[in-house]
Design an enzyme around this catalytic site. Structure first.
Site, short mmCIF file in Angstrom:
data_model
loop_
_atom_site.label_atom_id
_atom_site.label_comp_id
_atom_site.label_asym_id
_atom_site.label_seq_id
_atom_site.Cartn_x
_atom_site.Cartn_y
_atom_site.Cartn_z
N THR A 291 43.13 21.29 17.02
CA THR A 291 42.14 20.31 16.62
C THR A 291 40.82 21.02 16.37
OG1 THR A 291 41.70 19.89 18.96
CG2 THR A 291 43.19 18.38 17.83
N ARG A 292 39.89 20.32 15.70
CA ARG A 292 38.69 21.01 15.21
C ARG A 292 37.84 21.60 16.33
NH1 ARG A 292 37.14 16.80 10.30
NH2 ARG A 292 38.67 17.61 8.83
N ASP A 293 37.71 20.88 17.44
CA ASP A 293 36.88 21.42 18.51
C ASP A 293 37.48 22.70 19.09
OD1 ASP A 293 38.94 19.74 19.40
OD2 ASP A 293 37.91 19.20 21.24
N THR A 296 37.20 25.64 16.55
CA THR A 296 35.83 26.18 16.60
C THR A 296 35.67 27.10 17.80
OG1 THR A 296 34.94 24.22 15.51
CG2 THR A 296 33.39 25.54 16.79
N ARG A 390 35.91 13.29 16.52
CA ARG A 390 36.53 12.47 15.48
C ARG A 390 37.89 13.02 15.08
NH1 ARG A 390 36.86 13.05 10.01
NH2 ARG A 390 35.27 14.69 9.94
#
Length: 563
Positions: A291-293, A296, A390
């Protein structure tokens, strides 16, 4: 400054991206006269027109699905902080809006007669629709602009910078604006107001937003007396383009390539590293796709460990994919990349996190009305539905769903009220007319300094020391800004005044991010504290920001039901 003849309308919609255009259409459909105002061109600014990706919706066209499955994934991504009623509205109404756009000939991609749906991280099944992998946002915006052209009762006014919401006896009754090109003050009387100004990612040095996404709507809401929620949660897109130079293409264009072709994230040792950071709840298909978090986090940690690429990121490689497959999947895009000197079949590109979206925003209830009667908000301007992070693909869906709902409810509110009178005494008008020439810091340079401060000290990974430095510096910059607007010697269009007004709002909103980030002593979703690792059950709370005479006030609330 000269004052124009006041404007009057039933519903004033501030911001003309996807959410604002949808709000204006629905308000007009409900019988309201509408002014759709934007500081740039109508339908050409904001985030929607720049979006190149997919739209999450439980259509069930190719794989059995139900909006409750979409809701479950949305709540899981939100890490326990979603306003469940708002999230349910988003997921339940999404299919209707996507099919409405289909009726408007937006051009959703099809396969075997069905709207095509693809997999994205965080979803339990293929759910995301698109026009094509690089044109969804432009196609959506073009379609909404065409609908506006055919709509009755919508006045579209560009070049209008709203500086303050007018509130009388606890009710919103219009706004004060600056006509950017002429420098004239424009008072607006409205029975209801909708804020649809998007997010705040312009606060950061590297961002994927339009230049007008500096948090205007949040500042407008705070100064009007409304509350903000979940402001500490800024989503950083993990694979923004870093190198080589890319001209005329969106820096976040790599997601569809990654999903469709199985792009690999590699460190400087050319080793794939996503699986090093994966946990069981982040697997969305047969591969590790973070997922994006977490993506990152993974890229940042690889760079910190000395395994970053020459430009300071990670490699995204498609060298394992046959050239003919790359061309079959993305056709003309391959030629555009070649014009930039990029050959995906023979070289990796460098990517790094980039500020992309904001989960927080204006606190609203189920009707999308704020705590100020007659003041509504929608799209990325509202907080609550996405919680701490999100879910991929929800951004355009929420612009449709919440834009339509806010416009409809604002029109209903307008039917209950007479057109408000505009007092001769208007503090917002007096504020603009107090503008003066004086010795002051270069405001354009101060905006750049603010963006660097937020990137370095209030970025993806935070500590108490960094946040305290940021908060002190923001207070200092606010003092240096002064209480009166700054103007240059120009008579009409005045970039110094525009920058001053922008910096005024950006500093207020930056503090509204940094202060709750300092208070939240845990790591949850997009808010990562390196000095407070992991979730803390005691922090399954939303933080609410309000403006008082003493400054910004922070309190906590359990936002499991609508505000």
């Amino acid at each position: 400054m000269e004052i124009t003849t006041p404007l009057e309308t039933d519903v004033l919609v501030i911001g003309a991206g996807g959410a604002g255009m949808y709000a204006a259409l629905e308000a007009a459909k409900a019988g309201a006269d509408v002014i759709l105002a934007d500081r740039s061109l109508i339908g050409r600014g904001g985030a929607t027109v720049m979006a190149q990706m997919t739209v999450a919706v439980a259509l069930g066209e190719q794989t059995p699905d139900h909006w409750e499955h979409h809701l479950a994934d949305t709540l899981a991504a939100g890490r326990g902080l979603c306003d469940e009623k708002l999230a349910a509205i988003l997921c339940e109404d999404g299919p209707r809006r996507i099919r409405e756009m289909d009726d408007w000939k937006v051009g959703w991609a099809r396969e075997d007669g069905h709207i095509k749906q693809v997999q994205a991280p965080g979803h339990d099944r293929p759910r995301c629709v698109y026009v094509d992998f690089l044109s969804t946002g432009p196609a959506v915006s073009k379609t909404l602009r065409a609908q506006l052209n055919d709509a009755n009762g919508v006045r579209r006014i560009g070049d209008l910078l709203i500086t303050d919401i007018t509130v009388r006896d606890g009710e919103a009754c219009g706004a004060t604006a600056l006509h950017v090109s002429s420098g004239r003050i424009v008072p607006i009387a409205a029975k209801a107001v909708v804020i649809a100004t998007g997010g705040l990612t312009r606060l950061y040095r590297r961002n994927s937003a339009s230049s007008n996404m500096g948090g205007d709507g949040y500042a407008l809401a705070l100064r009007a007396g409304a509350e903000l929620i979940d402001m500490e949660f800024v989503q950083f897109f993990p694979i923004g383009h870093l190198a080589p130079r890319l001209v005329g293409m969106d820096p976040i264009m790599w997601d569809p390539f990654r999903y469709k072709l199985g792009g690999k994230l590699l460190n400087a040792e050319m080793r794939e590293f996503e699986s090093d950071y994966a946990t069981r709840d982040t697997r969305s298909d047969g591969r590790y796709v973070l997922t994006r978090d977490l993506a990152t986090y993974a890229i940042t940690k690889e760079v910190e460990a000395g395994r970053g690429t020459p430009a300071g990121g990670a490699y995204l490689s498609f060298q394992h994919v046959p050239p003919e497959e790359i061309r079959r999947a993305f056709g003309p895009v391959v030629d555009r990349l070649a014009a930039n000197g990029i050959d995906l079949a023979h070289q990796p590109i460098e990517v790094a996190p980039i500020a992309h979206y904001h989960m927080g925003g204006i606190r609203v209830g189920e009707t999308l009305e704020t705590g100020i009667a007659g003041l509504f908000a929608c799209g990325e301007a509202i907080g609550g539905a996405n919680g701490a992070n999100r879910l991929s693909g929800n951004a355009i869906t929420e612009s449709f769903v919440f834009g339509a709902l806010a416009g409809h409810r604002a029109a209903l509110k307008a039917k209950q009220r007479p057109i408000p009178s505009l007092d001769a005494a208007n503090s917002a008008v007096d504020f603009l007319r107090s503008a003066e020439q004086r010795d002051a810091p270069n405001v354009a340079a101060s905006i750049v300094a603010l963006q660097s401060l937020m990137a370095d000290y209030v970025g993806p990974f935070r500590t108490e020391d960094k946040l305290r430095i940021a908060i002190d510096r923001l207070a200092e910059m606010t003092r240096d800004l002064g209480d009166r607007p700054l103007v240059s010697s120009s008579g009409s269009f005045d970039p110094v005044l525009i920058d001053w007004l922008d910096l005024r709002s950006m500093l207020l909103v930056a503090q509204a991010v940094a202060l709750p980030a300092l208070s939240r002593t845990e790591s949850r979703g997009a808010h990562q504290r390196e000095d407070h690792l992991g979730l803390d059950d005691a922090w399954q709370l939303n933080q609410i920001v309000a403006m008082t005479d003493r400054g910004l006030d922070i309190k906590t609330a359990k936002e499991k039901a609508a505000a």
